[in-house]
Design a protein around this motif. Sequence first.
Motif, PDB file in Angstrom:
ATOM      1  N   SER A 129       0.820  -1.217   0.000  1.00 10.50           N
ATOM      2  CA  SER A 129       0.000   0.000   0.000  1.00 10.50           C
ATOM      3  C   SER A 129       0.851   1.263   0.000  1.00 10.50           C
ATOM      4  N   GLY A 130       2.144   1.125   0.304  1.00  9.62           N
ATOM      5  CA  GLY A 130       3.007   2.295   0.410  1.00  9.62           C
ATOM      6  C   GLY A 130       2.653   3.156   1.605  1.00  9.62           C
ATOM      7  N   LYS A 131       2.231   2.515   2.696  1.00  6.12           N
ATOM      8  CA  LYS A 131       1.806   3.219   3.912  1.00  6.12           C
ATOM      9  C   LYS A 131       2.476   2.595   5.132  1.00  6.12           C
ATOM     10  N   LYS A 132       2.304   3.259   6.273  1.00  9.12           N
ATOM     11  CA  LYS A 132       2.757   2.702   7.545  1.00  9.12           C
ATOM     12  C   LYS A 132       1.549   2.186   8.315  1.00  9.12           C
ATOM     13  N   PHE A 133       1.686   1.024   8.896  1.00 10.46           N
ATOM     14  CA  PHE A 133       0.640   0.474   9.752  1.00 10.46           C
ATOM     15  C   PHE A 133       1.049   0.676  11.207  1.00 10.46           C
ATOM     16  N   ASP A 134       0.321   1.545  11.907  1.00 12.29           N
ATOM     17  CA  ASP A 134       0.573   1.782  13.335  1.00 12.29           C
ATOM     18  C   ASP A 134      -0.305   0.844  14.156  1.00 12.29           C
ATOM     19  N   ILE A 135       0.309  -0.095  14.846  1.00 12.84           N
ATOM     20  CA  ILE A 135      -0.420  -1.082  15.636  1.00 12.84           C
ATOM     21  C   ILE A 135      -0.426  -0.640  17.100  1.00 12.84           C
ATOM     22  N   THR A 136      -1.622  -0.411  17.614  1.00 14.88           N
ATOM     23  CA  THR A 136      -1.765   0.118  18.976  1.00 14.88           C
ATOM     24  C   THR A 136      -2.416  -0.872  19.932  1.00 14.88           C
ATOM     25  N   LYS A 137      -2.880  -2.004  19.403  1.00  9.16           N
ATOM     26  CA  LYS A 137      -3.521  -3.015  20.259  1.00  9.16           C
ATOM     27  C   LYS A 137      -3.094  -4.407  19.808  1.00  9.16           C
ATOM     28  N   ILE A 138      -2.691  -5.247  20.741  1.00  7.29           N
ATOM     29  CA  ILE A 138      -2.311  -6.625  20.434  1.00  7.29           C
ATOM     30  C   ILE A 138      -3.561  -7.498  20.509  1.00  7.29           C
ATOM     31  N   PRO A 139      -3.901  -8.213  19.430  1.00  8.45           N
ATOM     32  CA  PRO A 139      -5.178  -8.944  19.371  1.00  8.45           C
ATOM     33  C   PRO A 139      -5.172 -10.278  20.126  1.00  8.45           C
ATOM     34  N   ILE A 140      -5.291 -10.193  21.435  1.00  2.09           N
ATOM     35  CA  ILE A 140      -5.261 -11.392  22.276  1.00  2.09           C
ATOM     36  C   ILE A 140      -6.384 -11.353  23.291  1.00  2.09           C
ATOM     37  N   LYS A 141      -6.622 -12.520  23.891  1.00  6.28           N
ATOM     38  CA  LYS A 141      -7.493 -12.605  25.047  1.00  6.28           C
ATOM     39  C   LYS A 141      -6.635 -12.549  26.309  1.00  6.28           C
ATOM     40  N   ALA A 142      -7.252 -12.207  27.430  1.00  8.80           N
ATOM     41  CA  ALA A 142      -6.516 -12.026  28.683  1.00  8.80           C
ATOM     42  C   ALA A 142      -5.745 -13.278  29.081  1.00  8.80           C
ATOM     43  N   GLU A 143      -6.295 -14.452  28.795  1.00 10.23           N
ATOM     44  CA  GLU A 143      -5.631 -15.683  29.227  1.00 10.23           C
ATOM     45  C   GLU A 143      -4.295 -15.898  28.512  1.00 10.23           C
ATOM     46  N   ILE A 144      -4.155 -15.396  27.283  1.00 10.95           N
ATOM     47  CA  ILE A 144      -2.857 -15.472  26.595  1.00 10.95           C
ATOM     48  C   ILE A 144      -1.874 -14.513  27.253  1.00 10.95           C
ATOM     49  N   GLN A 145      -2.340 -13.312  27.580  1.00 12.11           N
ATOM     50  CA  GLN A 145      -1.505 -12.333  28.281  1.00 12.11           C
ATOM     51  C   GLN A 145      -0.992 -12.917  29.596  1.00 12.11           C
ATOM     52  N   ASN A 146      -1.845 -13.630  30.306  1.00 18.14           N
ATOM     53  CA  ASN A 146      -1.463 -14.214  31.594  1.00 18.14           C
ATOM     54  C   ASN A 146      -0.576 -15.453  31.435  1.00 18.14           C
ATOM     55  N   TYR A 147      -0.670 -16.109  30.271  1.00 18.69           N
ATOM     56  CA  TYR A 147       0.077 -17.347  30.043  1.00 18.69           C
ATOM     57  C   TYR A 147       1.566 -17.090  29.800  1.00 18.69           C
ATOM     58  N   VAL A 148       1.879 -16.009  29.095  1.00 20.61           N
ATOM     59  CA  VAL A 148       3.272 -15.750  28.725  1.00 20.61           C
ATOM     60  C   VAL A 148       4.047 -15.141  29.884  1.00 20.61           C
ATOM     61  N   LYS A 149       5.369 -15.289  29.814  1.00 19.21           N
ATOM     62  CA  LYS A 149       6.234 -14.789  30.893  1.00 19.21           C
ATOM     63  C   LYS A 149       6.935 -13.487  30.527  1.00 19.21           C
ATOM     64  N   THR A 150       7.142 -13.230  29.232  1.00 21.89           N
ATOM     65  CA  THR A 150       7.880 -12.037  28.813  1.00 21.89           C
ATOM     66  C   THR A 150       7.184 -11.345  27.650  1.00 21.89           C
ATOM     67  N   LYS A 151       7.524 -10.074  27.425  1.00 22.60           N
ATOM     68  CA  LYS A 151       6.996  -9.331  26.277  1.00 22.60           C
ATOM     69  C   LYS A 151       7.409  -9.996  24.965  1.00 22.60           C
ATOM     70  N   LYS A 152       8.657 -10.463  24.913  1.00 22.29           N
ATOM     71  CA  LYS A 152       9.159 -11.096  23.687  1.00 22.29           C
ATOM     72  C   LYS A 152       8.354 -12.352  23.360  1.00 22.29           C
TER      73      LYS A 152
END
Length: 314
Positions: free
Chosen positions: A221-244
């Motif tokens: 598209s010749g554009k920049k995509f600014d991503i401001t929200k990670i598309p997850i459910k809370a249980e995935i957020q709680n499952y992982v140990k690090t941002k990486k």
Amino acid sequence: MKKLDESAIINIFQKKFGNKNFVSEDVETIQFGKEKIFVKTDTLVQSTDIPQKMGLKDAARKSIVACISDFASKGIKPEYGIISVNLPKSIPKQAVNDIADGFKKAAQEFGFSIVGGDTNQGKEIVFNVCIFGKSKKIVTRRGSKQGDLIFVTGPFGYTPIGLKSLLSKTRKNKIISKSINYFLKPNPKLEFALKSSKYFSSAMDSSDGLSTTLNTMANQSGKKFDITKIPIKAEIQNYVKTKKQLIDLVFHGGEEYEFVFTINPKDKTKIEKIAKSLRTPIIEIGIVSPGKGVQLEQDYEKNILTDLGWSHFN
């Protein structure tokens, strides 16, 4: 000798075919007079695509899902399919029945007819699926405009957990079992796409990894995509140990068979109404801006999101 990646191999073939400026759109277009026929083909190979703990019924269905997911992102209704199978000489009759049941289930689920194909004998199981459909036009990867909103069908993060669990001796719990099911039984949002694709300015299947999809769409598209929200459910957020680990699961894992789409903000209410009526989960994750590449904002930090998705020859 430099190792060829998937892109380089495709370029070699396209140049040989005389298509010097080939740009993939995930489906191929054939013009018959005023009629446009769209075709998608995909291959599933036992040694690289079917974990030992995956049943053949699920594997057969998934080989069709791979094509249906691309049709969904383009807004095309599947109508006919042709399937070629490569099977070992020693394969038992029950395994063949399971494969046939998987194909039959998928055809009924997505509303198309399997009209034929081919069988061959070889060392391992291989499914090659080709799906055909008609449409006046398709949604391209490159149509996003500045100010468009970026959405995904979703959620993301489960399938890499599911695959890892199938390949290891991970003890099952609620999230592991749920993740395995996401991997074995992907659910492309075809009905939602068919009813809402007229509002999409661009779209693309995400099965090679969300980072790959976002970067491909932004670059084309010749554009920049600014991503401001990670598309997850809370249980995935709680499952992982690090941002990486979170970034790897959500953006680089792949195998979700969801899709990314962009829309004009004035159509947001219409899209959300369609999604709600079909009980289809959609998530607004960002906005299209001037510039290039993909930028991810996380915990008030902004970083470039590079393409680290799946490649068949890495």
